[in-house]
Design a protein around this motif. Structure first.
Motif, PDB file in Angstrom:
ATOM      1  N   THR A 151     -44.543 -30.929  38.765  1.00 44.34           N
ATOM      2  CA  THR A 151     -43.248 -30.275  38.967  1.00 44.34           C
ATOM      3  C   THR A 151     -43.247 -28.880  38.356  1.00 44.34           C
ATOM      4  O   THR A 151     -42.774 -27.916  38.981  1.00 44.34           O
ATOM      5  N   ALA A 152     -43.778 -28.757  37.159  1.00 44.66           N
ATOM      6  CA  ALA A 152     -43.837 -27.448  36.491  1.00 44.66           C
ATOM      7  C   ALA A 152     -44.701 -26.466  37.284  1.00 44.66           C
ATOM      8  O   ALA A 152     -44.351 -25.285  37.413  1.00 44.66           O
ATOM      9  N   ILE A 153     -45.814 -26.944  37.840  1.00 44.96           N
ATOM     10  CA  ILE A 153     -46.664 -26.088  38.668  1.00 44.96           C
ATOM     11  C   ILE A 153     -45.899 -25.650  39.914  1.00 44.96           C
ATOM     12  O   ILE A 153     -45.957 -24.477  40.315  1.00 44.96           O
TER      13      ILE A 153
ATOM     14  N   HIS B 231     -44.999 -21.802  41.171  1.00 45.62           N
ATOM     15  CA  HIS B 231     -45.310 -21.248  42.494  1.00 45.62           C
ATOM     16  C   HIS B 231     -44.059 -20.645  43.144  1.00 45.62           C
ATOM     17  O   HIS B 231     -44.172 -19.700  43.921  1.00 45.62           O
ATOM     18  N   GLU B 232     -42.893 -21.180  42.809  1.00 41.80           N
ATOM     19  CA  GLU B 232     -41.645 -20.627  43.328  1.00 41.80           C
ATOM     20  C   GLU B 232     -41.268 -19.334  42.615  1.00 41.80           C
ATOM     21  O   GLU B 232     -40.740 -18.415  43.219  1.00 41.80           O
ATOM     22  N   GLU B 233     -41.511 -19.292  41.304  1.00 37.44           N
ATOM     23  CA  GLU B 233     -41.123 -18.128  40.493  1.00 37.44           C
ATOM     24  C   GLU B 233     -42.173 -17.916  39.407  1.00 37.44           C
ATOM     25  O   GLU B 233     -42.203 -18.639  38.414  1.00 37.44           O
ATOM     26  N   GLN B 234     -43.031 -16.955  39.613  1.00 34.46           N
ATOM     27  CA  GLN B 234     -44.068 -16.681  38.630  1.00 34.46           C
ATOM     28  C   GLN B 234     -43.483 -15.834  37.499  1.00 34.46           C
ATOM     29  O   GLN B 234     -43.421 -14.611  37.594  1.00 34.46           O
ATOM     30  N   SER B 235     -43.059 -16.535  36.457  1.00 32.44           N
ATOM     31  CA  SER B 235     -42.453 -15.876  35.300  1.00 32.44           C
ATOM     32  C   SER B 235     -43.014 -16.497  34.030  1.00 32.44           C
ATOM     33  O   SER B 235     -43.633 -17.565  34.054  1.00 32.44           O
TER      34      SER B 235
ATOM     35  N   GLU C  31     -50.968 -27.348  45.325  1.00 32.37           N
ATOM     36  CA  GLU C  31     -50.367 -26.345  44.446  1.00 32.37           C
ATOM     37  C   GLU C  31     -51.156 -26.381  43.146  1.00 32.37           C
ATOM     38  O   GLU C  31     -51.005 -27.288  42.340  1.00 32.37           O
ATOM     39  N   TYR C  32     -51.994 -25.385  42.988  1.00 35.07           N
ATOM     40  CA  TYR C  32     -52.935 -25.392  41.864  1.00 35.07           C
ATOM     41  C   TYR C  32     -52.426 -24.526  40.721  1.00 35.07           C
ATOM     42  O   TYR C  32     -51.503 -23.727  40.865  1.00 35.07           O
ATOM     43  N   PHE C  33     -53.076 -24.704  39.588  1.00 37.39           N
ATOM     44  CA  PHE C  33     -52.813 -23.857  38.432  1.00 37.39           C
ATOM     45  C   PHE C  33     -54.090 -23.740  37.629  1.00 37.39           C
ATOM     46  O   PHE C  33     -54.819 -24.724  37.463  1.00 37.39           O
TER      47      PHE C  33
END
Length: 140
Positions: free
Chosen positions: A14-16, A20-24, A116-118
């Motif tokens: 979920t955090a990843i 991806h929605e808001e890179q902050s 959705e990677y990190f």
């Protein structure tokens, strides 16, 4: 596979997704805190490994090379793991996965590379452990 130690990793996924929605910086912090939270509850990652062993009880983690860097690979769930090529794998404590990544001289850990990677860089890994001031997580 029914690994109870993977239960709860949705927190990381979920955090990843939020990142991806808001890179902050707030979303980055959310991911690192989710990883720490799972470490505090003996969470695991699935690690794809090579067939040959380094030495007794030690495995060679599969890596991905990109942009001149080498990343160890980890998955948060069986569903994420199954998106890629079939491989031998281990279920391993998250803290051990992060420590092994640094010992392997990788540039960091690539989580869920097929979705959705990190990327958790070595600097981020250091920050995660510094935040807990030497806390021991797992018994491995």
């Amino acid at each position: 596979m029914n690994d109870q130690f993977l239960e709860g990793n949705e927190l990381i996924e979920t955090a990843i997704g939020h990142f991806h929605e808001e890179q902050s910086i707030e979303m980055l912090t959310e991911i690192l805190e989710a990883i720490r939270e799972r470490m505090h509850h003996d969470g695991h990652f699935i690690l794809p490994v090579e067939d040959e062993c380094r030495e007794e009880g030690k495995f060679i983690c599969r890596t991905i090379k990109s942009g001149g860097k080498v990343w160890d690979v980890a998955f948060t769930s069986e569903e994420e793991y199954e998106k890629g090529e079939s491989s031998r794998f281990l279920s391993c404590f998250i803290d051990s996965s992060l420590k092994d990544c640094k010992e392997n001289k990788a540039d960091g850990l690539l989580i869920n590379p097929w979705g959705e990677y990190f990327i958790v860089t070595n600097e981020m890994i250091d920050n995660i452990f510094e935040k807990d001031a030497g806390r021991e997580y797992s018994f491995l």
